[in-house]
Scaffold this motif. Sequence first.
Motif, PDB file in Angstrom:
ATOM      1  N   UNK A   1       0.833  -1.205   0.000  1.00  5.96           N
ATOM      2  CA  UNK A   1       0.000   0.000   0.000  1.00  5.96           C
ATOM      3  C   UNK A   1       0.866   1.253   0.000  1.00  5.96           C
ATOM      4  N   UNK A   2       1.879   1.289   0.866  1.00  8.56           N
ATOM      5  CA  UNK A   2       2.770   2.450   0.908  1.00  8.56           C
ATOM      6  C   UNK A   2       3.524   2.613  -0.406  1.00  8.56           C
ATOM      7  N   UNK A   3       3.945   1.494  -0.970  1.00  8.52           N
ATOM      8  CA  UNK A   3       4.663   1.542  -2.243  1.00  8.52           C
ATOM      9  C   UNK A   3       3.768   2.085  -3.346  1.00  8.52           C
ATOM     10  N   UNK A   4       2.520   1.661  -3.378  1.00 13.65           N
ATOM     11  CA  UNK A   4       1.592   2.131  -4.409  1.00 13.65           C
ATOM     12  C   UNK A   4       1.340   3.629  -4.274  1.00 13.65           C
ATOM     13  N   UNK A   5       1.175   4.106  -3.050  1.00 12.48           N
ATOM     14  CA  UNK A   5       0.997   5.546  -2.857  1.00 12.48           C
ATOM     15  C   UNK A   5       2.254   6.301  -3.268  1.00 12.48           C
TER      16      UNK A   5
ATOM     17  N   UNK B   1      -7.175  -0.491  -6.921  1.00  9.17           N
ATOM     18  CA  UNK B   1      -7.867   0.607  -7.591  1.00  9.17           C
ATOM     19  C   UNK B   1      -9.134   1.014  -6.845  1.00  9.17           C
ATOM     20  N   UNK B   2      -9.668   0.126  -6.022  1.00  5.56           N
ATOM     21  CA  UNK B   2     -10.859   0.453  -5.233  1.00  5.56           C
ATOM     22  C   UNK B   2     -10.507   0.884  -3.814  1.00  5.56           C
ATOM     23  N   UNK B   3      -9.236   1.031  -3.529  1.00  7.09           N
ATOM     24  CA  UNK B   3      -8.821   1.513  -2.215  1.00  7.09           C
ATOM     25  C   UNK B   3      -9.018   3.031  -2.149  1.00  7.09           C
ATOM     26  N   UNK B   4      -9.728   3.485  -1.122  1.00  2.00           N
ATOM     27  CA  UNK B   4     -10.081   4.908  -1.040  1.00  2.00           C
ATOM     28  C   UNK B   4      -8.842   5.808  -1.022  1.00  2.00           C
ATOM     29  N   UNK B   5      -7.858   5.454  -0.189  1.00  2.00           N
ATOM     30  CA  UNK B   5      -6.672   6.300  -0.067  1.00  2.00           C
ATOM     31  C   UNK B   5      -5.914   6.396  -1.382  1.00  2.00           C
ATOM     32  N   UNK B   6      -5.793   5.268  -2.081  1.00  3.97           N
ATOM     33  CA  UNK B   6      -5.088   5.287  -3.365  1.00  3.97           C
ATOM     34  C   UNK B   6      -5.885   6.060  -4.408  1.00  3.97           C
ATOM     35  N   UNK B   7      -7.207   5.929  -4.351  1.00  3.94           N
ATOM     36  CA  UNK B   7      -8.050   6.651  -5.293  1.00  3.94           C
ATOM     37  C   UNK B   7      -7.926   8.161  -5.068  1.00  3.94           C
TER      38      UNK B   7
ATOM     39  N   UNK C   1      -5.316   9.609  -3.804  1.00  2.13           N
ATOM     40  CA  UNK C   1      -3.967   9.983  -4.218  1.00  2.13           C
ATOM     41  C   UNK C   1      -3.870  10.157  -5.733  1.00  2.13           C
ATOM     42  N   UNK C   2      -4.433   9.219  -6.505  1.00  4.65           N
ATOM     43  CA  UNK C   2      -4.347   9.319  -7.961  1.00  4.65           C
ATOM     44  C   UNK C   2      -5.205  10.481  -8.462  1.00  4.65           C
ATOM     45  N   UNK C   3      -6.327  10.740  -7.819  1.00  4.30           N
ATOM     46  CA  UNK C   3      -7.173  11.860  -8.227  1.00  4.30           C
ATOM     47  C   UNK C   3      -6.464  13.187  -7.991  1.00  4.30           C
ATOM     48  N   UNK C   4      -5.842  13.329  -6.844  1.00  7.18           N
ATOM     49  CA  UNK C   4      -5.101  14.558  -6.553  1.00  7.18           C
ATOM     50  C   UNK C   4      -3.924  14.728  -7.511  1.00  7.18           C
ATOM     51  N   UNK C   5      -3.292  13.600  -7.860  1.00  5.93           N
ATOM     52  CA  UNK C   5      -2.191  13.692  -8.828  1.00  5.93           C
ATOM     53  C   UNK C   5      -2.709  14.166 -10.189  1.00  5.93           C
ATOM     54  N   UNK C   6      -3.885  13.674 -10.597  1.00  6.29           N
ATOM     55  CA  UNK C   6      -4.453  14.114 -11.866  1.00  6.29           C
ATOM     56  C   UNK C   6      -4.825  15.601 -11.817  1.00  6.29           C
TER      57      UNK C   6
ATOM     58  N   UNK D   1     -10.147  13.505 -15.847  1.00  8.72           N
ATOM     59  CA  UNK D   1      -9.694  12.152 -15.524  1.00  8.72           C
ATOM     60  C   UNK D   1      -9.991  11.842 -14.064  1.00  8.72           C
ATOM     61  N   UNK D   2      -9.699  12.812 -13.172  1.00  9.37           N
ATOM     62  CA  UNK D   2      -9.967  12.613 -11.743  1.00  9.37           C
ATOM     63  C   UNK D   2     -11.450  12.417 -11.492  1.00  9.37           C
TER      64      UNK D   2
END
Length: 424
Positions: free
Chosen positions: A229-233, A256-262, A264-269, A277-278
């Motif tokens: 999880x930490x690596x993915x973030x 991809x359904x993990x809230x924290x990762x979602x 993180x990717x949305x904020x990156x977008x 995209x976000x």
Amino acid sequence: MRTLVLVVVLLALAVVAMQLQFAETGVLTIAYQGWLVETSPVAMLIAFVVVVFLLMMFFKCLGWLLGAPNAWNNVFRDGRQNRAQKRLLKGFTDYIEGRWQPAIKQLTHPASTNHAGLINHLLGARAAHFQGDTEKRDQLLEIAAQESPDAGVSIDITRAELQLDSGDREAAQETLVFLRGKAPRNGHVVKLLAQVYHQNEEWSKLDALLPIARRLNAIANAELTVLEHDCQRGMISTTEENRVAGYWKRLPRAAQHDRNLLIAISQRMLEEGKPAVAEKLIRDHLSAQWDDELLPLYAQIETDDPAKQLDYAERWLGAHGRSASLLAALGQLCFRCKLWGKARVYLESSLGIEESPRASLLLAELLTQLGEQDAAREHYANGLRLALKEQKALVSIPRSVSEPHTDQPESAPNPELTLIESKG
């Protein structure tokens, strides 16, 4: 076995001799170079048995005399081994109980190291490390490497563990990378290297190593899940702009359904100027797996077509019409579309279900826009009161003494509330 055979043969000869004694045996004559010997067969048989017996006793005594030095050496060697074992046991006991100096003294004694040098040197190195004597530690590890070259992996694993414990992650990483070349399928080496990459935040290296760790069962499932999880973030936040979307698509569906990762990717977008995209990422997730915690972030995403975004969100009313978070999000989207009356209905409905600082402040901002200053001040005050109450509740949560202090909770917080700017 040989003694048993000899006894049987002697008994057989004795029986034969007794039978000959009572039989008519005659005289046995032996002539040799002028010598003439006359005797009975029984006497000859008895003489033969006696000679064989004497010869056996002679050779037995001779063997005992010749083996006496080795026997004494074995006695002395057993004594030395017993004393060495006692020293090893005493040193190990001192090591376990944290008496480092006595442990080093017992484990590095010449009589002890001659018996079990590798074990003594490795334990002695650990004791010296915990005592703070890094010079003695490294010296004992070098001696162990010289005396036991076949145990290089064990010695280097010990070296890496002690380097990690002392905080020298750079040296530990160098040792472990070298070890990976020598023992690529050693699970403990993989685990230690994964921990180093995690601490150094070398996410791309950790991302390549974790599948190997999973195949080797090198890391317990709970710890492996945290590392993944930490690596993915980390990968989401550090991967190059043109590759982060591809990395997200390669992630397992559960990730991809993990809230924290979602989030993180949305904020990156959003940081990369890709709000559409976000918005689609969060919309698709909410359509497949409802999560009230994601609605504030969804409402804050400003796309080029807010009316279309509002239309998508209103489709969720049928299944989640009693969600205070959804109604507040719809109110915020209506505000952005300048649908003042509709926004007011959604926000007041949200507060009617559940009071929240977010909905109160949004409604206050809307009422300010509509010129209802007294009602706006009331909702501003209520929103601030609720926000302070929530903050006080967070501060009052007891923290375990053993839990390391972090500025952020383990799970990602709700996206930061941003008030809608008035467009007067």
